[in-house]
Design a protein around this motif. Structure first.
Motif, short mmCIF file in Angstrom:
data_model
loop_
_atom_site.label_atom_id
_atom_site.label_comp_id
_atom_site.label_asym_id
_atom_site.label_seq_id
_atom_site.Cartn_x
_atom_site.Cartn_y
_atom_site.Cartn_z
N ILE A 146 103.55 21.58 157.93
CA ILE A 146 103.63 23.04 158.05
C ILE A 146 103.32 23.64 156.68
O ILE A 146 104.01 23.35 155.70
CB ILE A 146 105.05 23.46 158.49
N PHE A 147 102.29 24.44 156.60
CA PHE A 147 101.96 25.08 155.32
C PHE A 147 103.11 26.01 154.91
O PHE A 147 103.45 26.92 155.69
CB PHE A 147 100.72 25.97 155.47
N PRO A 148 103.64 25.85 153.70
CA PRO A 148 104.62 26.86 153.27
C PRO A 148 103.98 28.24 153.19
O PRO A 148 104.67 29.26 153.25
CB PRO A 148 105.07 26.36 151.89
N ALA A 149 102.65 28.27 153.08
CA ALA A 149 101.93 29.55 153.00
C ALA A 149 102.06 30.36 154.29
O ALA A 149 101.74 31.55 154.31
CB ALA A 149 100.46 29.27 152.73
N MET A 150 102.52 29.71 155.35
CA MET A 150 102.61 30.43 156.63
C MET A 150 103.57 31.61 156.55
O MET A 150 103.40 32.60 157.25
CB MET A 150 103.07 29.46 157.73
N ALA A 151 104.60 31.50 155.68
CA ALA A 151 105.58 32.58 155.60
C ALA A 151 104.92 33.86 155.08
O ALA A 151 105.06 34.92 155.68
CB ALA A 151 106.73 32.15 154.70
N ALA A 152 104.18 33.72 153.99
CA ALA A 152 103.53 34.90 153.41
C ALA A 152 102.45 35.43 154.34
O ALA A 152 102.26 36.65 154.49
CB ALA A 152 102.93 34.54 152.05
N LEU A 153 101.74 34.53 155.00
CA LEU A 153 100.69 34.95 155.92
C LEU A 153 101.29 35.75 157.08
O LEU A 153 100.79 36.81 157.45
CB LEU A 153 99.94 33.71 156.45
#
Ligand code: SF4
Ligand code: SF4
Length: 629
Positions: free
Chosen positions: A333-340
């Motif tokens: 799971i990309f941690p970047a998903m939260a900001a996206l």
């Protein structure tokens, strides 16, 4: 009818339209981060950077051929590689441990029940758990306890090694790579790669294989078996794949991660009449569930849940603007998903204490009240439907039909269709072995693994699969490779028309597509057992078979663990991305050459999918020639 595939160019066109959506929303995606990381560190790339003690970090150069402790490039690269195996095996095995705990908490009236009683009883028999006069759940709990002991038992080797063909067992014994307890192998690698411990590359490669085998014939195999017992052994099922599975007028929930104990409950919750009615009350036509990565594979194998896509598609799902919630558990799971997700109305919901992500909405999944807990999470998604900004919605008009659900049991059932019951027993792999021996099928390949921005996403998967089937090599696929095949349309039965004459005929008679979706990454244990069954049937060791493993776009440490158990199982493995060991000539030689003397199989690395395909076909034909078939 000729099957129309979704071409890689069409996929890329959709990706760039979605990328445009990201730009408009001011959102960053993996392409931006890849660009920012354009010049990767040469030392890391070659595996010759060490930071395992605070005298370092040290890096190896022609002028500094040793770290402060004296470790050279071979030691450092081998240690780094071994640690990747340990992390990968840990990820699969911890996943399996959770499933074993879930089996242990299963009960007649609870959220988790035993769905495949036959498989439970078979495993109980295999493991010497008596079933006579016992309640089903007492058996389930005892089997779970035996499984849990496999992680840390003090003596002996793993129980599932008994399943292996004799030649494998002898090799593992002789070469001292037979895994003992799963956690023990992982801990031993962490110990031996500590400063001042193992410095010999070959020794670390052997440990990597043993630890890999503790995953493939331990953690992953336990995970797959117990998941089938709890949630059912997959049977062929029709589904759909790609972002076109999202619905304009429904609450779209995307499940991402790996653990079926969460996803199975979300599937049940999203079918719950009360919640469906609630979604309608909120103005939606219903609840539409779709999966990403291995969770998608798990729920599509058992319920036909639609697949939104694979690893590098995870951000695209949010970019459609049509997803109310991305519900995740663990791994990939990309941690970047939260900001996206913050750039859209999407709720990014983490559920596991093992994978908390800053900026996410964390709703801990409570396995003791699993169904109610899942309902609570689904309700969050429904409540978010009203927040969807219709102006931002773009659902690509792109989906393909696909078949999934090919467990070994399901494959054997299909093979029964061509078994002459007057002559042969049904329920065996004989028809498959016969086709391989006769040459109707030249061989079989397992295509597995991830996406990796180092190579054109999905291109290698699709090209290699097309090349294999055109040359009468049957393909089984798992993980994100299976999803790439699904997106392209290669999991449809009609894709048999892209196959060579031999494979096409087999597909028609056996009523299967030319590419069989065998599940998630832990389900690679199914592939290993299928190959093992063919080897047993033909009374030969696995390395003799014209069978090959391919990970064209691998990226994770789990993939490294998998590669190690695939070669450890005697199957040559072709990689489309270089492992980070090239700074050590000895490691390159060990992995691509000398390891064959240990386990009978080795790695080959080739980034060009056309060349890789050629090499695979050559290897298959060479194995046939050696067998005289
Ligand atoms: S273990 Fe050796 S090579 Fe690694 S950081 Fe410490 S001193 Fe440097
Ligand atoms: S194939 Fe790779 S990216 Fe996909 S879910 Fe498995 S480990 Fe993750």
């Amino acid at each position: 009818m000729e099957k129309t595939l979704l071409s890689i160019e069409q996929m890329e066109e959709i990706n760039s339209l979605l990328k445009q959506k990201a730009v408009e929303a001011g959102a960053e995606t993996w392409q931006d981060r890849k660009e920012a990381q354009k010049v990767s560190c040469k030392f890391g790339e070659e595996g010759v950077c060490c930071r395992i003690c605070s005298m370092g970090p040290c890096r190896i150069t022609p002028k500094a051929p040793r770290g402060i402790c004296g470790a050279n490039a071979d030691t450092i690269a081998a240690r780094n590689f071994a640690r990747m195996v340990a992390a990968g095996a840990a990820a699969h095995s911890d996943h399996a441990r959770d499933i074993a705990h879930v089996l242990h908490m299963s009960s007649e009236n609870g959220s988790y029940k035993v769905k495949d009683k036959d498989k439970l009883y078979k495993l109980a028999g295999e493991w010497g758990v008596s079933t006579e006069g016992k309640d089903l759940y007492d058996v389930a709990h005892e089997v779970a306890e035996v499984a849990l002991m496999e992680f840390g038992k003090p003596f002996g080797t793993l129980r599932f090694l008994d399943r292996a063909v004799d030649g494998r067992k002898e090799t593992w014994e002789k070469e001292k790579v037979a895994p003992r307890a799963i956690d023990r192998e992982i801990a031993t690698i962490m110990h031996s790669t500590h400063i001042g411990c193992t410095a010999e590359a070959e020794s670390l490669v052997r440990m990597g294989i043993r630890t890999g085998l503790s995953d493939g014939w331990g953690g992953s195999m336990i995970g797959t078996e117990l998941t089938d017992i709890l949630f059912g052994t997959p049977t062929p099922t029709q589904t759909e794949s790609n972002l076109g599975v999202l619905e304009e007028d429904m609450v779209n929930i995307v499940l991402h991660g790996h653990d079926p104990s969460l996803s199975e409950m979300i599937v049940l919750a999203s079918e719950d009449a009360e919640l469906v009615a609630y979604a309608k009350e909120k103005g939606a036509k219903g609840i539409n569930l779709a999966g990403l990565c291995c969770t998608a594979n798990e729920v599509t194998m058992r319920h036909g849940v639609k697949m939104a896509g694979n690893f590098l598609q995870q951000e695209n799902a949010v970019l459609t603007g049509a997803v109310e919630a991305v519900i995740v558990d663990v791994q990939c799971i990309f941690p970047a998903m939260a900001a996206l997700a913050d750039c859209f109305h999407t709720k990014f919901i983490t559920t596991s204490p093992k994978a908390k992500i800053p900026g996410a909405t964390h709703i801990e999944f409570d396995e003791h009240h699993a169904f109610d807990s899942a309902k609570g999470i689904v309700k969050e998604a429904i409540d978010n439907y009203a927040n969807r900004d219709r102006a931002k919605v773009y659902i690509p008009d792109s989906k393909q039909t696909a078949m999934a659900g090919y467990s070994i049991e399901a494959i054997i059932k299909q093979l029964d269709l061509v078994t002459n019951s007057h002559v042969d027993k049904t329920g065996t792999v004989k028809p498959l072995a016969d086709c391989i021996v006769s040459g109707v099928l030249r061989g079989a390949v397992g295509i597995v693994g991830c996406n990796n921005p180092k190579v054109r996403p999905d291109y290698s998967h699709i090209e290699i699969i097309k090349n294999m089937i055109a040359n009468d090599v049957i393909v089984v696929a798992t993980g994100c490779a299976a999803q790439a095949a699904a997106k392209a349309g290669l999991l449809d039965k009609e894709a048999r028309n892209l196959a060579g004459q031999g494979l096409r005929t087999v597909c028609e008679l056996v009523d299967i597509p030319p590419v069989l979706h065998m599940g998630s990454c832990v389900d690679i244990s199914r592939i290993i057992l299928l190959v093992n069954a063919v080897a047993k049937h033909l009374n030969m060791d696995i390395p003799k078979l014209p069978v090959v493993g391919i990970a064209p776009e691998w990226m994770s440490e789990k993939a490294v663990a998998i590669g190690n158990y695939v070669i450890g199982s005697g199957i040559d493995t072709f990689l489309g991305v270089y492992p980070q060991v090239t700074g050590s000539a000895e490691m390159v030689d060990l992995l691509t050459n000398r390891v064959e003397d240990i386990v009978g199989a080795k790695f080959t690395v080739e980034m060009d999918p056309a060349k890789l395909s050629e090499q695979v076909l050559e290897r298959i034909e060479a194995k046939r020639t050696a067998l005289g078939i």
